[in-house]
Design a protein around this motif. Structure first.
Motif, PDB file in Angstrom:
ATOM      1  N   PHE A 176       0.833  -1.205   0.000  1.00  0.00           N
ATOM      2  CA  PHE A 176       0.000   0.000   0.000  1.00  0.00           C
ATOM      3  C   PHE A 176       0.868   1.256   0.000  1.00  0.00           C
ATOM      4  O   PHE A 176       0.594   2.224  -0.712  1.00  0.00           O
ATOM      5  N   GLY A 177       1.922   1.260   0.824  1.00  0.00           N
ATOM      6  CA  GLY A 177       2.798   2.415   0.895  1.00  0.00           C
ATOM      7  C   GLY A 177       3.508   2.677  -0.419  1.00  0.00           C
ATOM      8  O   GLY A 177       3.612   3.815  -0.875  1.00  0.00           O
ATOM      9  N   SER A 178       3.976   1.611  -1.040  1.00  0.00           N
ATOM     10  CA  SER A 178       4.660   1.735  -2.326  1.00  0.00           C
ATOM     11  C   SER A 178       3.694   2.223  -3.403  1.00  0.00           C
ATOM     12  O   SER A 178       4.045   3.093  -4.220  1.00  0.00           O
ATOM     13  N   TYR A 179       2.492   1.684  -3.421  1.00  0.00           N
ATOM     14  CA  TYR A 179       1.508   2.087  -4.429  1.00  0.00           C
ATOM     15  C   TYR A 179       1.174   3.572  -4.287  1.00  0.00           C
ATOM     16  O   TYR A 179       1.089   4.301  -5.279  1.00  0.00           O
ATOM     17  N   GLN A 180       0.989   4.025  -3.069  1.00  0.00           N
ATOM     18  CA  GLN A 180       0.635   5.428  -2.819  1.00  0.00           C
ATOM     19  C   GLN A 180       1.744   6.366  -3.296  1.00  0.00           C
ATOM     20  O   GLN A 180       1.462   7.397  -3.924  1.00  0.00           O
ATOM     21  N   PHE A 227       0.236   5.882  -7.608  1.00  0.00           N
ATOM     22  CA  PHE A 227      -0.875   6.808  -7.415  1.00  0.00           C
ATOM     23  C   PHE A 227      -0.438   8.267  -7.539  1.00  0.00           C
ATOM     24  O   PHE A 227      -1.137   9.080  -8.159  1.00  0.00           O
ATOM     25  N   SER A 228       0.687   8.606  -6.977  1.00  0.00           N
ATOM     26  CA  SER A 228       1.161   9.990  -7.047  1.00  0.00           C
ATOM     27  C   SER A 228       1.403  10.407  -8.494  1.00  0.00           C
ATOM     28  O   SER A 228       1.054  11.523  -8.907  1.00  0.00           O
ATOM     29  N   THR A 229       1.994   9.511  -9.280  1.00  0.00           N
ATOM     30  CA  THR A 229       2.218   9.791 -10.702  1.00  0.00           C
ATOM     31  C   THR A 229       0.896   9.924 -11.444  1.00  0.00           C
ATOM     32  O   THR A 229       0.705  10.851 -12.248  1.00  0.00           O
ATOM     33  N   LEU A 230      -0.012   9.004 -11.193  1.00  0.00           N
ATOM     34  CA  LEU A 230      -1.330   9.024 -11.822  1.00  0.00           C
ATOM     35  C   LEU A 230      -2.058  10.328 -11.513  1.00  0.00           C
ATOM     36  O   LEU A 230      -2.657  10.949 -12.407  1.00  0.00           O
ATOM     37  N   LEU A 231      -2.003  10.769 -10.270  1.00  0.00           N
ATOM     38  CA  LEU A 231      -2.690  11.994  -9.861  1.00  0.00           C
ATOM     39  C   LEU A 231      -2.132  13.203 -10.598  1.00  0.00           C
ATOM     40  O   LEU A 231      -2.893  14.024 -11.134  1.00  0.00           O
ATOM     41  N   LEU A 261      -6.845   9.096  -0.341  1.00  0.00           N
ATOM     42  CA  LEU A 261      -7.721  10.264  -0.224  1.00  0.00           C
ATOM     43  C   LEU A 261      -6.953  11.459   0.323  1.00  0.00           C
ATOM     44  O   LEU A 261      -7.151  12.595  -0.136  1.00  0.00           O
ATOM     45  N   HIS A 262      -6.105  11.210   1.287  1.00  0.00           N
ATOM     46  CA  HIS A 262      -5.296  12.286   1.862  1.00  0.00           C
ATOM     47  C   HIS A 262      -4.388  12.887   0.792  1.00  0.00           C
ATOM     48  O   HIS A 262      -4.279  14.119   0.674  1.00  0.00           O
ATOM     49  N   VAL A 263      -3.734  12.050   0.016  1.00  0.00           N
ATOM     50  CA  VAL A 263      -2.833  12.509  -1.042  1.00  0.00           C
ATOM     51  C   VAL A 263      -3.592  13.345  -2.060  1.00  0.00           C
ATOM     52  O   VAL A 263      -3.131  14.418  -2.486  1.00  0.00           O
ATOM     53  N   SER A 289     -11.813  10.320 -12.741  1.00  0.00           N
ATOM     54  CA  SER A 289     -10.717   9.936 -13.635  1.00  0.00           C
ATOM     55  C   SER A 289      -9.521   9.395 -12.863  1.00  0.00           C
ATOM     56  O   SER A 289      -8.819   8.497 -13.334  1.00  0.00           O
ATOM     57  N   VAL A 290      -9.285   9.943 -11.669  1.00  0.00           N
ATOM     58  CA  VAL A 290      -8.171   9.472 -10.845  1.00  0.00           C
ATOM     59  C   VAL A 290      -8.488   8.128 -10.206  1.00  0.00           C
ATOM     60  O   VAL A 290      -7.725   7.159 -10.317  1.00  0.00           O
ATOM     61  N   PHE A 291      -9.631   8.064  -9.548  1.00  0.00           N
ATOM     62  CA  PHE A 291      -9.914   6.885  -8.727  1.00  0.00           C
ATOM     63  C   PHE A 291     -10.411   5.687  -9.530  1.00  0.00           C
ATOM     64  O   PHE A 291     -10.373   4.561  -9.015  1.00  0.00           O
TER      65      PHE A 291
END
Length: 380
Positions: A67-71, A75-79, A366-368, A100-102
């Motif tokens: 989860f930490g790695s994915y975030q 996910f950060s790149t995708l956002l 969600l926080h990110v 579009s993000v989620f």
């Protein structure tokens, strides 16, 4: 269960009773209306040993480290990429941005491959997920219920043909190569579909079950994230208008986390829980319930119980004190056997007091998302 059962079911609004029902083995989830079309025999509606077995199999691939790695990476790149794509517009539709993000995050977790400019496009998957959610919540809709259910049934066929079928074929090939030891030694995908396929013999899961469980993970991780992100930003911006100090405090992760948790409490994605009594039970202050009775737990009202959250329970107050053992987001992410399986990835459940200091748990997607938009100066 159809809509007219709501008049016969026992209504529960009290937080303590609602929490007890969600944790009890004397109740089964009872899908209502169009939910059966999409979610029958998925982790949403299964109960007992089979539910536990399939839930464990589905989540075997996940860990706090994953989860930490994915975030931090995917996910950060995708956002950032999605925000750039939307930034060409003078005004950005927050709901469409969140979708579009989620939708990508939900597809990643479920094991659904998304490709632009094909039948597997993100926009196609959003339409499918929206149709599923409309069916799952059909009892609250003022539109024609039969039409909503028919649209969901059609969407399920498209989902199976364009998304789940190809994803199963690809993952079964990779699993076979790994078993036969002539693959390229790459790790298998870390997603629910791969995990379920690897345990298929033990879990006795049919092709139809796989499709239904992909629908389950897709719509709940997608819709709960979109719903919470949009409401959280709305509540935060409203608070900013009322209190000039809020803007400074939003730079503190602990305060921002409490804002998102508080909004999640006030705006649950699934505001009611339908339950079927499986064995006689007596709840405090309630009449005896017999096998076959129905109950409706009003999550929205339970989350606003003043006995738990204070006299201002209906108000948005990120600084409220909550009793020990009570989640700041209330019962929004469920409790017991059916609690949200990836809530550690969605949002930290840490109960913080004060603004200084770090969040010891992982922040969550969600926080990110909310933090990034606030840093960009989002305005209504």
């Amino acid at each position: 269960m159809d809509k007219d059962y709501s008049n016969k079911a026992l209504q529960i609004f009290d937080y303590a009773l609602a929490n007890e029902v969600l944790r009890s083995d004397s109740f089964e989830r009872a899908p209502c209306g169009g939910a059966k079309v999409v979610l029958q025999n998925s982790l949403t509606t299964l109960n007992g040993e089979l539910h536990q077995q399939r839930r464990s199999a589905a989540l075997a691939c996940f860990s706090p480290q994953f989860f930490g790695s994915y975030q931090k990476t995917r996910f950060s790149t995708l956002l950032r990429q999605t925000i750039v794509a939307f930034s060409s517009n003078e005004l950005i539709d927050l709901v469409e941005l969140a979708k579009s993000v989620f939708i990508h995050a939900a597809a990643d977790l479920a094991g659904i491959d998304v490709r632009k400019n094909t039948f597997q496009s993100p926009s196609q998957l959003i339409k499918i997920a929206d149709a599923f959610w409309s069916a799952a919540t059909v009892t609250r809709s003022h539109k024609d219920h039969d039409e909503i259910v028919e649209e969901a049934a059609l969407a399920l066929k498209v989902f199976e043909r364009c998304f789940v079928g190809p994803a199963i074929e690809q993952r079964e090939m990779l699993i076979g190569q790994k078993r036969n030891e002539f693959g390229d030694n790459k790790k298998l995908p870390r997603d629910v579909l791969t995990a379920l396929l690897q345990s298929r013999d033990e879990s006795q899961m049919s092709h139809t079950n796989l499709v239904q469980n992909m629908a389950h993970f897709l719509i709940f991780s997608y819709m709960s994230s979109v719903n919470t992100a949009v409401f959280a930003l709305h509540e935060i911006l409203q608070l900013q208008c009322q209190d000039s100090v809020v803007s400074q405090r939003l730079g503190k992760n602990r305060f921002l986390l409490r804002c998102i948790q508080e909004s999640m409490r006030l705006h649950p994605t699934a505001p009611v829980y339908w339950g079927l009594v499986t064995q006689p039970i007596k709840l405090p202050g309630m009449p005896w319930l017999k096998e076959g009775d129905y109950i409706v737990v009003d999550i929205n009202k339970a989350n606003r119980d003043s006995a738990v959250f204070g006299k201002d329970a209906a108000d948005f107050n990120p600084d409220r004190r909550v009793p020990a053992g009570i989640a700041r987001y209330g019962l929004t992410l469920g409790e017991g056997a059916h609690k949200c399986p990836v809530r550690a990835l969605i949002l930290s459940g840490e109960n913080t007091v004060g603004d200084e200091g770090l969040i010891t748990e992982q922040q969550g997607l969600l926080h990110v998302f909310v933090e990034e938009l606030m840093n960009l100066g989002v305005r209504v």
